[in-house]
Design an enzyme around this catalytic site. Structure first.
Site, PDB file in Angstrom:
ATOM      1  N   ASP A  11      44.191  51.846  40.639  1.00  0.00           N
ATOM      2  CA  ASP A  11      43.112  51.199  41.380  1.00  0.00           C
ATOM      3  C   ASP A  11      43.543  49.750  41.617  1.00  0.00           C
ATOM      4  O   ASP A  11      44.491  49.258  40.993  1.00  0.00           O
ATOM      5  CB  ASP A  11      41.834  51.268  40.551  1.00  0.00           C
ATOM      6  CG  ASP A  11      40.721  50.404  41.120  1.00  0.00           C
ATOM      7  OD1 ASP A  11      40.388  50.577  42.300  1.00  0.00           O
ATOM      8  OD2 ASP A  11      40.209  49.546  40.379  1.00  0.00           O
ATOM      9  N   ASP A  13      40.946  46.620  42.719  1.00  0.00           N
ATOM     10  CA  ASP A  13      39.928  45.666  42.267  1.00  0.00           C
ATOM     11  C   ASP A  13      39.495  45.975  40.841  1.00  0.00           C
ATOM     12  O   ASP A  13      39.012  47.074  40.548  1.00  0.00           O
ATOM     13  CB  ASP A  13      38.708  45.705  43.195  1.00  0.00           C
ATOM     14  CG  ASP A  13      39.052  45.278  44.610  1.00  0.00           C
ATOM     15  OD1 ASP A  13      39.727  44.259  44.771  1.00  0.00           O
ATOM     16  OD2 ASP A  13      38.626  45.984  45.558  1.00  0.00           O
TER      17      ASP A  13
END
Length: 225
Positions: A11, A13
């Site tokens: 991922d 953020d």
């Protein structure tokens, strides 16, 4: 030995970069553009990882129609772009990230990203940190179904020549863990992001790392398991 490549799918953020302040500021601008009171910081953090449209819809107060979403999304994107251009949208790397990427590549893993960011936003973030060439597959919510759908993970595996048994998703939210589970891949949570460790474990994380120094060995162990 598996004929498939091994893939560490990150991922962005809350996992690679701490973008919460930039996201919260842009979301406040988006809501203000429609004459709405901005959501709380904690409410915004809970939505990080979802596609922007879904996140905005989840933040709308009662009584506000879904028709407001398009205006908020447009104003959010404008604010984020303007803040980045003016040096206001800060997205610092988490400590130890680059060393962990180096260790994973040395161990033979390919690197990829699956994120709720737009492709333009992700590329800008990676280039800002000199990471543009490190990831062989970039999956974004404007080019695939957003989390927790398995779509981004499956597309990443196809591009990388990987398989669910040779893929580990690394993320900070329950949406990342659910995406991994839905794609049949292993899920590794990180504790420095926006969802609590217990939420990650409940969503399917095999374990939760508390420092990037733990990540390479944890990823290798999950593929070997």
């Amino acid at each position: 030995m598996s004929a498939f490549n091994r893939l560490a799918l990150f991922d962005c953020d809350g996992t690679l970069v701490d973008s919460q302040h930039a996201i919260i500021a842009a979301m406040a601008a988006g809501f203000a553009s429609q004459g709405l009171t901005p959501p709380t910081d904690e409410a915004v953090r809970r939505q990080v990882g979802l596609s922007l449209e879904v996140a905005v819809l989840g933040l709308l107060p009662e009584g506000v129609g879904a028709g407001a979403v398009a205006g908020i999304v447009a104003a959010y994107k404008d604010a984020f772009f303007e803040n980045r251009a003016n040096g206001i949208a800060q997205e610092p790397l988490y400590p130890g990230l680059v060393a962990a990427l180096d260790a994973l590549e040395t161990a033979g893993f390919l690197l990829g990203i699956a994120t709720g960011k737009s492709h333009r936003g992700l590329v800008a973030t990676l280039n800002h940190h000199g990471l543009g060439g490190r990831f062989i597959t970039l999956q974004t919510a404007d080019r695939a179904q957003g989390k927790p759908s398995p779509d981004m993970a499956l597309k990443a595996m196809a591009e990388a020549g990987a398989d669910p048994t040779t893929t580990v998703v690394i993320g900070d939210t329950s949406y990342d863990m659910q995406m991994a589970r839905n794609a049949g891949a292993a899920a590794l949570g990180v504790a420095w992001g926006y969802h609590a460790p217990q939420s990650l474990l409940a969503a399917g994380a095999a374990r939760v790392c508390h420092d990037y120094a733990e990540v390479p060995a944890a990823v290798a162990a999950l593929v070997a398991a």
